[in-house]
Design a protein around this motif. Structure first.
Motif, PDB file in Angstrom:
ATOM      1  N   SER A 145       1.063  -1.228  -0.055  1.00  0.00           N
ATOM      2  CA  SER A 145       0.037  -0.074  -0.043  1.00  0.00           C
ATOM      3  C   SER A 145       0.701   1.169   0.037  1.00  0.00           C
ATOM      4  O   SER A 145       0.222   2.254  -0.270  1.00  0.00           O
ATOM      5  N   ILE A 146       2.123   1.242   0.190  1.00  0.00           N
ATOM      6  CA  ILE A 146       3.111   2.241   0.421  1.00  0.00           C
ATOM      7  C   ILE A 146       3.148   3.045  -1.076  1.00  0.00           C
ATOM      8  O   ILE A 146       3.318   4.272  -1.265  1.00  0.00           O
ATOM      9  N   ILE A 147       2.677   2.346  -2.154  1.00  0.00           N
ATOM     10  CA  ILE A 147       2.775   2.729  -3.759  1.00  0.00           C
ATOM     11  C   ILE A 147       1.660   3.841  -3.714  1.00  0.00           C
ATOM     12  O   ILE A 147       1.647   4.393  -4.642  1.00  0.00           O
ATOM     13  N   TYR A 190       4.603   4.962  -8.483  1.00  0.00           N
ATOM     14  CA  TYR A 190       5.290   3.853  -8.756  1.00  0.00           C
ATOM     15  C   TYR A 190       5.838   3.410  -9.981  1.00  0.00           C
ATOM     16  O   TYR A 190       4.986   3.546 -10.948  1.00  0.00           O
ATOM     17  N   ASN A 191       6.939   2.969 -10.396  1.00  0.00           N
ATOM     18  CA  ASN A 191       7.358   2.557 -11.553  1.00  0.00           C
ATOM     19  C   ASN A 191       7.796   0.991 -11.382  1.00  0.00           C
ATOM     20  O   ASN A 191       8.300   0.710 -10.461  1.00  0.00           O
ATOM     21  N   VAL A 192       7.216   0.207 -12.173  1.00  0.00           N
ATOM     22  CA  VAL A 192       7.488  -1.315 -12.095  1.00  0.00           C
ATOM     23  C   VAL A 192       9.004  -1.592 -12.384  1.00  0.00           C
ATOM     24  O   VAL A 192       9.596  -2.413 -11.607  1.00  0.00           O
ATOM     25  N   PHE A 193       9.672  -0.828 -13.110  1.00  0.00           N
ATOM     26  CA  PHE A 193      10.942  -1.187 -13.242  1.00  0.00           C
ATOM     27  C   PHE A 193      12.095  -0.898 -11.991  1.00  0.00           C
ATOM     28  O   PHE A 193      13.102  -1.069 -11.844  1.00  0.00           O
ATOM     29  N   LYS A 194      11.499   0.489 -11.670  1.00  0.00           N
ATOM     30  CA  LYS A 194      12.372   0.784 -10.517  1.00  0.00           C
ATOM     31  C   LYS A 194      11.861   0.351  -8.872  1.00  0.00           C
ATOM     32  O   LYS A 194      12.807   0.179  -8.264  1.00  0.00           O
ATOM     33  N   PRO A 234       9.674   7.633  -6.826  1.00  0.00           N
ATOM     34  CA  PRO A 234       9.703   8.690  -5.980  1.00  0.00           C
ATOM     35  C   PRO A 234       8.653   8.855  -5.135  1.00  0.00           C
ATOM     36  O   PRO A 234       7.573   8.387  -5.403  1.00  0.00           O
ATOM     37  N   PHE A 235       8.726   9.359  -3.956  1.00  0.00           N
ATOM     38  CA  PHE A 235       7.687   9.490  -3.058  1.00  0.00           C
ATOM     39  C   PHE A 235       6.763  11.043  -3.416  1.00  0.00           C
ATOM     40  O   PHE A 235       7.408  12.154  -3.649  1.00  0.00           O
TER      41      PHE A 235
END
Length: 323
Positions: free
Chosen positions: A58-60, A65-69, A75-76
């Motif tokens: 749930s933090i995303i 959110y980036n699948v690759f990163k 980044p927040f």
């Protein structure tokens, strides 16, 4: 001063003794009932793996959110996605649909198995009673895809049984699935037909546990069957009713994606689109993972607040609650 120190020391010693006694009781229970704990272990592992661990994702909701990163590299962004969702032009309509459909479901679908269980309980012939139970319980095993097909065919303007009856009365056929004013009734009605049997079995089991001497005493006092229902059966069912009600309230914003998706189309979408269907479009089809996670977190928080509030009210008014 010395007396205060002695009092504090005695209090500390009492707490230590209580904790020690509690640990001994837990250890004794584990040794005595270890087979039951072993049996419960798979279920606990399932909840941990598929319910509690995924909560960390749930933090995303607070990230881009980036699948690759991944979670650590994305980044927040704080409450950006929550603000975006609330400012979304269709937010109020989606919220309205979700609230109204769930409210109708509680008003009409929740009491249905209680009423059916009370009616079946009055049936004297066991063969007839079991036949009715089997018939009303069978739809529970059908998927929403099948149920959607059944209702769409029943409501078809050309071949549907409902419209055949309407035309027999001299009226024009109604395009139920193409009109926004009917879709909420269809969603709730199909749910009643599918799940009323499941709830009925639960309530019948609770009724079977009521002491028969209560009915005998009421009959001696001259109470009618209807009177016995209100003074004995319903009060005895209250704990079961409240537990099931609280469980439904906890999922108030979770009406179910597949239940709506099979009935929704471009013509009735205005009154049928709920959070679950919007999450599917935005999250899976458009890959807006952080955005839809924020919506899901919003639903969970609202459900938690409703559950805690209703549980407190239930314990205060009826003495029954989930915890």
């Amino acid at each position: 001063m010395k007396a205060e120190i002695e009092v504090q020391y005695a209090s500390s010693a009492a707490k230590t003794s209580a904790r020690s006694q509690r640990r001994k009781e837990i250890t004794a229970n584990l040794r005595k009932y270890w087979p039951l704990y072993v049996m419960a272990l798979p279920g606990l592992i399932w909840f941990a793996v598929f319910r509690y661990i995924p909560m960390g994702g749930s933090i995303i909701a607070f990230q881009d959110y980036n699948v690759f990163k991944g979670i650590t590299g994305s980044p927040f962004v704080g409450l950006k996605h929550f603000q975006h969702f609330i400012q979304f032009p269709e937010f109020l309509q989606i919220l309205k649909n979700t609230l109204l459909i769930n409210l109708y479901d509680i008003l009409f679908a929740f009491p249905a198995p209680i009423i059916l269980a009370l009616l079946l309980n009055e049936v004297g012939k066991m063969a007839f009673k079991r036949t009715i139970q089997t018939i009303v319980y069978m739809p529970h095993f059908l998927s929403w895809v099948i149920i959607g097909g059944i209702f769409i065919n029943l409501l078809s303007p050309e071949t549907g049984l409902v419209n055949h009856f309407i035309k027999a009365l001299g009226y024009d056929p109604i395009y139920f699935m193409a009109k926004t004013e009917y879709i909420r009734s269809i969603l709730v009605g199909s749910g009643v037909w599918r799940d009323v049997g499941w709830g009925t079995i639960i309530y019948l089991a609770a009724i079977a546990g009521i002491n028969p001497s209560l009915y005998e005493a009421a009959a001696v006092d001259g109470a009618s069957r209807l009177r016995q229902v209100f003074v004995i059966t319903l009060p005895s069912l209250l704990p079961t009713i409240m537990i099931l009600f609280l469980l439904q309230i906890g999922n108030f914003l979770d009406f179910g994606f597949e239940r709506v998706w099979v009935f929704m189309n471009g013509l009735n979408r205005e009154n049928a689109d709920i959070f679950d269907t919007y999450i599917y479009r935005a999250g899976l089809l458009n890959a807006q993972f952080s955005y839809t996670t924020a919506i899901g977190l919003f639903k969970s928080v609202v459900g938690l607040i409703l559950l805690v509030t209703c549980n407190k009210l239930s314990k205060k008014l009826t003495g029954n609650g989930l915890y």
